[in-house]
Write a protein that holds these residues in place. Structure first.
Motif, mmCIF file in Angstrom:
data_model
loop_
_atom_site.group_PDB
_atom_site.id
_atom_site.type_symbol
_atom_site.label_atom_id
_atom_site.label_comp_id
_atom_site.label_asym_id
_atom_site.label_seq_id
_atom_site.Cartn_x
_atom_site.Cartn_y
_atom_site.Cartn_z
ATOM 1 N N GLY A 125 29.537 95.969 2.023
ATOM 2 C CA GLY A 125 28.420 95.121 2.434
ATOM 3 C C GLY A 125 27.868 94.305 1.287
ATOM 4 N N PHE A 126 27.754 94.937 0.108
ATOM 5 C CA PHE A 126 27.243 94.233 -1.065
ATOM 6 C C PHE A 126 28.187 93.103 -1.480
ATOM 7 N N LEU A 127 29.485 93.391 -1.559
ATOM 8 C CA LEU A 127 30.435 92.385 -2.031
ATOM 9 C C LEU A 127 30.638 91.267 -1.010
ATOM 10 N N LEU A 128 30.656 91.599 0.270
ATOM 11 C CA LEU A 128 30.788 90.547 1.285
ATOM 12 C C LEU A 128 29.610 89.579 1.220
ATOM 13 N N ALA A 133 39.271 89.718 -2.415
ATOM 14 C CA ALA A 133 40.071 89.174 -3.511
ATOM 15 C C ALA A 133 40.450 87.721 -3.235
ATOM 16 N N TRP A 134 40.786 87.419 -1.983
ATOM 17 C CA TRP A 134 41.143 86.047 -1.628
ATOM 18 C C TRP A 134 39.965 85.096 -1.855
ATOM 19 N N THR A 135 38.763 85.539 -1.508
ATOM 20 C CA THR A 135 37.574 84.714 -1.751
ATOM 21 C C THR A 135 37.409 84.421 -3.230
ATOM 22 N N LEU A 136 37.513 85.448 -4.060
ATOM 23 C CA LEU A 136 37.288 85.279 -5.494
ATOM 24 C C LEU A 136 38.395 84.467 -6.158
ATOM 25 N N ILE A 137 39.626 84.653 -5.706
ATOM 26 C CA ILE A 137 40.749 83.904 -6.298
ATOM 27 C C ILE A 137 40.725 82.451 -5.839
ATOM 28 N N ARG A 138 40.519 82.244 -4.559
ATOM 29 C CA ARG A 138 40.554 80.891 -4.003
ATOM 30 C C ARG A 138 39.445 80.016 -4.579
ATOM 31 N N HIS A 139 38.280 80.612 -4.807
ATOM 32 C CA HIS A 139 37.128 79.838 -5.285
ATOM 33 C C HIS A 139 36.799 80.154 -6.741
ATOM 34 N N ARG A 194 31.965 84.462 -14.535
ATOM 35 C CA ARG A 194 33.350 84.444 -15.010
ATOM 36 C C ARG A 194 33.939 85.859 -15.068
ATOM 37 N N ASP A 195 33.086 86.865 -15.283
ATOM 38 C CA ASP A 195 33.621 88.222 -15.361
ATOM 39 C C ASP A 195 33.921 88.818 -13.991
ATOM 40 N N ASN A 196 33.841 88.015 -12.934
ATOM 41 C CA ASN A 196 34.300 88.502 -11.626
ATOM 42 C C ASN A 196 35.801 88.722 -11.616
ATOM 43 N N LEU A 197 36.468 88.315 -12.707
ATOM 44 C CA LEU A 197 37.869 88.682 -12.866
ATOM 45 C C LEU A 197 38.030 90.197 -12.785
ATOM 46 N N LEU A 198 36.984 90.933 -13.210
ATOM 47 C CA LEU A 198 37.031 92.386 -13.097
ATOM 48 C C LEU A 198 37.197 92.835 -11.657
ATOM 49 N N PHE A 199 36.493 92.187 -10.732
ATOM 50 C CA PHE A 199 36.622 92.572 -9.328
ATOM 51 C C PHE A 199 38.006 92.220 -8.788
ATOM 52 N N ILE A 200 38.580 91.139 -9.289
ATOM 53 C CA ILE A 200 39.935 90.773 -8.866
ATOM 54 C C ILE A 200 40.923 91.859 -9.286
ATOM 55 N N VAL A 201 40.643 92.521 -10.400
ATOM 56 C CA VAL A 201 41.471 93.643 -10.852
ATOM 57 C C VAL A 201 41.095 94.927 -10.112
ATOM 58 N N MET A 202 39.808 95.136 -9.914
ATOM 59 C CA MET A 202 39.344 96.398 -9.330
ATOM 60 C C MET A 202 39.729 96.556 -7.868
ATOM 61 N N LEU A 203 39.728 95.470 -7.113
ATOM 62 C CA LEU A 203 40.001 95.588 -5.681
ATOM 63 C C LEU A 203 41.393 96.155 -5.405
ATOM 64 N N PRO A 204 42.464 95.619 -6.023
ATOM 65 C CA PRO A 204 43.768 96.278 -5.813
ATOM 66 C C PRO A 204 43.830 97.674 -6.432
#
Length: 385
Positions: A67-70, A128-134, A141-151
């Motif tokens: 809910g928080f991330l969405l 991940a698609w939201t963060l990568i696409r946009h 910029r450190d949302n790259l961490l979430f791109i790593v954490m989600l998988p």
């Protein structure tokens, strides 16, 4: 579709904070009754302890984190965000997973594995698609961490499903810990400025060192115990140093902010307990490391965040009234009951389990009673979402 336009499906926090509150009432009480022998163990592929651990992280925990991330990701990249049928699908997948984990012990693999993994696989892919696409318009910029954490959460889930429960559970805790560190870093900066007109220390190198050490500990299952202990001690030390520059004396004058500092300290404490467990033959009563995090970080921070987000994102003024403050004190009491009292009076362990579960259920039951009706109705300021 008329149902998809209901206010519940307008933004991610609405259905998933609803599910989190309901899970916060049911799951701890069910576990306490199972532990006491008053309810039969779930018909699960896992032991009752493993089922409880899984459900508190991947059931309750991911309802909150999802809910928080969405909600946050759409704000971070300035888009509409998932709503309507997408949220309905995710909520259905979350519900199916709860059923599979509790009653799917005899299910064949071809049915159990998809049922137990559909929710996390789908929501992780969407986020991940939201963060990568946009990525180009992302305000952090450190949302790259979430791109790593989600998988990485999917890897933890796969380990659990494949039977390596200890590795999967440890990895899940480390991932939640890192997510909380990122969230606290961002939100407490804003809250302290808004509440007290002060700027807490934000040093790019210190902040990044904390997050990178937290990320390394995600792979704890593959690290030598001595190295894990050293990294955990280093991370706890950095958190302690930063804490003293974050104006704690001011923060603790307000329970709605002070309880988030308690969560921060609980993370540091959990790291110290974990490190001690790797370097000394010290026995705690009742899985102190895990429960320092679950009650101290998740239990203390999440209710305060639910109140803030539910009020603010439904157009209301973010003010903690007497009932809101009361549930925070209840959770602080539950933290002491679950972590401290078993060390002092281990002979009453069953009582402490029951009281802690009751405190957790009372907290989230009160939040459910007060805030689910808000989540079911449109914003009061006329905005759509």
């Amino acid at each position: 579709m008329r149902l998809a336009s209901h206010p519940l499906w307008l933004v991610g926090f609405r259905p998933f904070f609803t599910l989190a509150c309901l899970a916060g009432v049911v799951l701890p009480v069910a576990w306490a009754l199972v532990f006491a022998g008053w309810l039969p163990a779930p018909d699960s592929r896992y032991t009752s302890v493993q089922w409880h651990a899984h459900e508190m992280f991947f059931g309750f925990g991911w309802a909150v984190l999802g809910g928080f991330l969405l909600t946050s990701t759409k704000n971070w990249v300035n888009i509409r965000g998932y709503h309507g049928p997408a949220l309905m699908l995710l909520a259905a997948a979350w519900t199916i997973e709860r059923w599979a984990m509790a009653f799917g012990g005899g299910w064949p693999d071809w049915l159990f594995v998809p049922a137990a993994g559909l929710f996390l696989g789908t929501i992780a892919a969407l986020l991940a698609w939201t963060l990568i696409r946009h990525r180009a318009t992302d305000s952090y910029r450190d949302n790259l961490l979430f791109i790593v954490m989600l998988p990485a959460f999917l890897v933890a889930k796969f380990q659990l499903l494949a039977g390596d429960f200890a590795a999967g559970h440890g990895m899940a805790l480390a991932l939640f810990r890192l997510a909380f560190l990122v969230m606290l870093e961002r939100t407490l900066t804003q809250f302290m400025k808004a509440a007290f007109q002060v700027a807490i220390l934000r040093n790019a190198r210190l902040d990044m060192a904390i997050k990178l050490l937290g990320l390394v500990l995600v792979g704890e299952f593959a690290l030598p115990p001595a190295l894990t202990a050293a990294i955990a001690l280093a991370l706890a030390a950095l958190l302690g140093i930063r804490f003293f520059f974050w104006q704690p004396r001011l923060a603790f004058t307000r329970i709605d902010i002070g309880i988030m500092y308690v969560g921060y300290l609980a993370i540091a404490g959990q790291l110290l307990v974990e490190a001690l467990g790797h370097i000394a033959d010290f026995v705690w009563v009742g899985s102190v490391s895990v429960h320092l995090f679950s009650f101290g970080a998740m239990g203390c921070v999440i209710p305060a965040m639910i109140v803030r987000i539910a009020r603010g994102h439904t157009g209301r003024k973010v003010v903690f009234d007497a009932a809101d403050r009361a549930v925070l004190y209840v959770m602080l009491a539950a933290l002491a009951v679950r972590v401290l009292l078993p060390q002092l009076l281990p002979g009453a362990y069953l009582l402490w389990i029951a009281l802690a579960a009751a405190g957790w259920a009372l907290t989230f039951g009160t939040l459910a009673w007060r805030y689910i009706p808000m989540l079911m109705r449109p914003r009061i300021d006329g905005r759509e979402h």
